[in-house]
Design an enzyme around this catalytic site. Structure first.
Site, PDB file in Angstrom:
ATOM      1  N   CYS A 115       0.816  -1.168  -0.008  1.00 51.57           N
ATOM      2  CA  CYS A 115      -0.085  -0.264  -0.134  1.00 51.57           C
ATOM      3  C   CYS A 115       0.890   1.284  -0.055  1.00 51.57           C
ATOM      4  O   CYS A 115       1.381   1.639   0.974  1.00 51.57           O
ATOM      5  CB  CYS A 115      -0.891   0.176   1.232  1.00 51.57           C
ATOM      6  SG  CYS A 115      -1.760   1.602   1.327  1.00 51.57           S
ATOM      7  N   MET A 141      -4.399   5.006  -5.270  1.00 52.66           N
ATOM      8  CA  MET A 141      -3.539   4.388  -4.551  1.00 52.66           C
ATOM      9  C   MET A 141      -2.213   4.709  -5.051  1.00 52.66           C
ATOM     10  O   MET A 141      -1.820   5.103  -5.879  1.00 52.66           O
ATOM     11  CB  MET A 141      -3.735   2.877  -5.065  1.00 52.66           C
ATOM     12  CG  MET A 141      -5.169   2.373  -4.967  1.00 52.66           C
ATOM     13  SD  MET A 141      -6.141   2.943  -6.238  1.00 52.66           S
ATOM     14  CE  MET A 141      -5.350   1.659  -7.358  1.00 52.66           C
TER      15      MET A 141
END
Length: 401
Positions: free
Chosen positions: A109, A323
């Site tokens: 992430c 993201m």
């Protein structure tokens, strides 16, 4: 029944920190603090994190846990002091499914990467000698999911992490301190998946998806594996917001079918049915040339503010911003002439790109070079922010771990 008998196990009390990193939130743990069976890969660790986050939840709300019922807020991080040379900490990321009993460990992430350095400093995982009294603390992070290095430059004041500041990030309501991130050699994987920057060896591929259509695609593995498509080919403009895509079940099904075929072409899965068990990667995104649009905040993003438009899906839904790992892929693909991303940005060589996403804009840089006919990306750079929201203990029922 024996009055002293008690069929229910007490709750576990586990030290934890709830943090925002970029446009995501997650529950952070030190490896030494999680229950002993959860300190290594396996079902115990997955069950523990599922219960912490509140999954699986058939209602899709994660009411009985720390998750926020979106892919951006259903995340967990485990950090440990690193034994690797030239690294301070090891960072492991788990993307927790909302409605199924599944934790996806297949990728990083990028947004929460911005919080790892700050957490590591505050949690005592960085050697005190490496923390300046004032200035930037360089935290060397080993990203365990993809086996690559991230460098976080964390602002410090009077020996403590500085979290407040005036850096504004579209998709986040309030300003905070800027954290600069460097993703080194981002074309990476941890288990042989893909391996090359372009797993097929091509800047452009054609995906033939039965019942959906034929699509040109750029399949790239930088930061995270991503399938880039042309918005116009899909019938979109690149200005779409979440409701347009997420409220269209047939469109989501088409995206998932394309994603599965792209994953197969990239070598991430051996058969199409494996895609359902690998939701975190690859991501799928569509790009378009710049045009003015209304962001989800209500602000108009002018065409001359951006080089291109990008919309990306995560865990089967259109992301509300972008993201961080996909931003790395955008920067890498934009730097290489001939990719769909580079074409949408106007072509040519470039070292940085500003793109428009549903919440606003973001700039990302990448250093790319072609050697012996093969492209390499040595570094990607971007700025995010991070903030501790709550710290203390998270409680989970002690049975079933």
């Amino acid at each position: 029944m024996n009055a002293t008998a008690h069929p229910y196990a007490p709750q576990l009390r586990v030290p934890a920190t709830y943090m925002r990193g970029g446009t995501s939130k997650g529950v952070f743990f030190r490896l030494q603090d999680v229950p002993e069976p959860c300190r290594r890969p396996g079902s115990a660790r997955d069950r523990f994190l599922l219960r912490v986050i509140g999954s699986p939840d058939p209602y899709g709300k994660q009411i009985d846990g720390m998750g926020g019922a979106t892919s951006s807020t259903s995340k967990a991080v485990i950090v440990a002091a690193s034994e690797r040379p030239d690294h301070d900490v090891d960072y492991l990321f788990g993307q927790v499914s909302i409605d199924t009993p599944f934790v996806d460990w297949s990728g990083n992430c990028g947004n929460l990467s911005a919080a790892v350095g700050a957490f590591a400093i505050s949690a005592g995982l960085v050697a005190p000698a490496r923390i300046p009294r004032d200035g930037l603390c360089t935290v060397r992070i080993w990203q365990a999911n993809i086996a690559r290095t991230i460098i976080a430059h964390v602002p410090v004041r009077e020996g403590e992490v500085q979290e407040t500041g005036d850096f504004e990030l579209d998709g986040v309501a309030f300003p905070a301190a800027e954290v600069e991130l460097e993703f080194l050699d981002p074309a990476a994987d941890s288990d042989g998946d893909g391996g090359a920057l372009f797993p097929t060896g091509n800047l452009l591929d054609e995906l033939d998806v039965p019942g959906v259509g034929r699509f040109q695609a750029t399949l790239i593995n930088a930061g995270i594996p991503v399938i880039f498509l042309d918005a116009a080919t899909l019938g979109y403009t690149g200005t779409e917001l979440q409701d347009t895509i997420n409220g269209d079940a047939p469109a989501l099904a088409r995206f998932e079918a394309i994603r599965a075929h792209g994953a197969l072409r990239m070598g991430l899965i051996a058969s199409l049915d494996e895609a359902a068990r690998r939701q975190h990667t690859p991501k799928i995104a569509f790009v378009a040339p710049p045009t003015a649009y209304l962001a989800s905040s209500g602000r108009t993003v002018a065409a001359d503010e951006v080089d291109l438009l990008v919309r990306a899906l995560s865990m089967g839904k259109l992301h509300h911003a972008m993201m961080g790992t996909a931003a790395v892929a955008i920067g890498a693909a934009a730097a290489i002439p001939g990719t769909l991303v580079n074409r949408a940005a106007g072509g040519g060589e470039r070292r940085s790109v500003r793109f428009g996403h549903p919440s606003g804009t973001l700039r990302v840089g990448a250093e790319a070079r072609c050697e012996h006919g093969a492209w390499q990306v040595t570094r990607a750079l971007m700025s995010r922010s991070a903030r501790t929201l709550m710290e203390g203990w998270v409680r989970v029922p002690g049975d079933g771990l």
